[in-house]
Write a protein that holds these residues in place. Sequence first.
Motif, PDB file in Angstrom:
ATOM      1  N   LEU A 169       0.888  -1.095   0.093  1.00  0.00           N
ATOM      2  CA  LEU A 169      -0.074   0.023  -0.160  1.00  0.00           C
ATOM      3  C   LEU A 169       1.070   1.302   0.010  1.00  0.00           C
ATOM      4  O   LEU A 169       0.691   2.266  -0.570  1.00  0.00           O
ATOM      5  CB  LEU A 169      -1.010   0.101   1.212  1.00  0.00           C
ATOM      6  N   GLU A 170       2.002   1.232   0.754  1.00  0.00           N
ATOM      7  CA  GLU A 170       2.869   2.273   0.760  1.00  0.00           C
ATOM      8  C   GLU A 170       3.418   2.645  -0.700  1.00  0.00           C
ATOM      9  O   GLU A 170       3.482   3.805  -0.903  1.00  0.00           O
ATOM     10  CB  GLU A 170       3.915   2.077   1.862  1.00  0.00           C
ATOM     11  N   ALA A 171       3.704   1.501  -1.119  1.00  0.00           N
ATOM     12  CA  ALA A 171       4.508   1.557  -2.554  1.00  0.00           C
ATOM     13  C   ALA A 171       3.361   2.149  -3.599  1.00  0.00           C
ATOM     14  O   ALA A 171       3.812   2.813  -4.434  1.00  0.00           O
ATOM     15  CB  ALA A 171       4.841   0.334  -3.072  1.00  0.00           C
ATOM     16  N   GLN A 172       2.199   1.783  -3.514  1.00  0.00           N
ATOM     17  CA  GLN A 172       1.371   2.261  -4.324  1.00  0.00           C
ATOM     18  C   GLN A 172       0.889   3.998  -4.174  1.00  0.00           C
ATOM     19  O   GLN A 172       0.438   4.482  -5.206  1.00  0.00           O
ATOM     20  CB  GLN A 172      -0.002   1.459  -4.047  1.00  0.00           C
ATOM     21  N   LYS A 173       1.088   3.959  -2.799  1.00  0.00           N
ATOM     22  CA  LYS A 173       0.677   5.594  -2.527  1.00  0.00           C
ATOM     23  C   LYS A 173       1.724   6.302  -3.048  1.00  0.00           C
ATOM     24  O   LYS A 173       1.505   7.362  -3.649  1.00  0.00           O
ATOM     25  CB  LYS A 173       0.672   5.655  -0.982  1.00  0.00           C
TER      26      LYS A 173
END
Length: 273
Positions: free
Chosen positions: A128-132
Amino acid sequence: MPKIPVYQQQVDVAAGSLGPRASSAAFEAPGRATAAFGKQLGDMAFRLAEQERSREDRRVLQEESEAAKEHFTQKQMEDQSANFTDAKSNMAQHKKDYLDGLKAKGYSKRRLALVEREIDSQFSIQSLEAQKNAFDRGTKLSTEADNKSLDSFRQTMRSSAPGSAPYMLAEANAAKVFDAAKLEDRKLNYSPESFSQNVKVDTFNLKMASAQTTAELDAAFNELKKDPTLNPSVLTKAKSSVATAKSNLGTKLYEETSEVILEAELSSSEAFF
């Protein structure tokens, strides 16, 4: 004491009744005690096995959780995707590779399932952090591209006559950029209002730069003054610029006139000689 007849003794012996009768409980008690003791040992061994398994589960999960966290955090930091779809796909591949390596550790099916659930939690956080981050990176790139486009449209509009094809095309394209940025909640270097005012000020500056007379300077200022959307501060600065331009224009005209007179005098002198 009366004596038991021999015949009666023989009968009693044959019947197994020699001496007092023994209770059956006396024979069953040791067996029950042994069984109870065995059950206690079995229960204790089961509890110890359960405690040991739980303890080992916790240790393994802690170790695997930390390892997964470190691994996926590193992969998340290395990812340079410019959109969240690519980031999600990349992280999913990292997870697959990680789980493939995990199976080689020889965990039981039950413990492997526990470890995979723990790893999934750590993976989900970093994915999720990578996507954000990818989304933010893409937003920044889009904003930079939009700002460059607006600068280009502004250049076209200030050098083209209002109503001309190049001017109207640039104006329409600028409007599309602002609409897209508003829809995506992106902040640009310009607002629609500031962009429009900058274009008008640019046009005014070009007219001032090409003015040859004070009348042309006044005409440029009067044209700008007609626009009710301009901030008062813009008109104040424009008025000051016109005054400076008039002063410079007067000096320039004086210098040019002096040069002409000087040339004329020199020609007259030459003619005299």
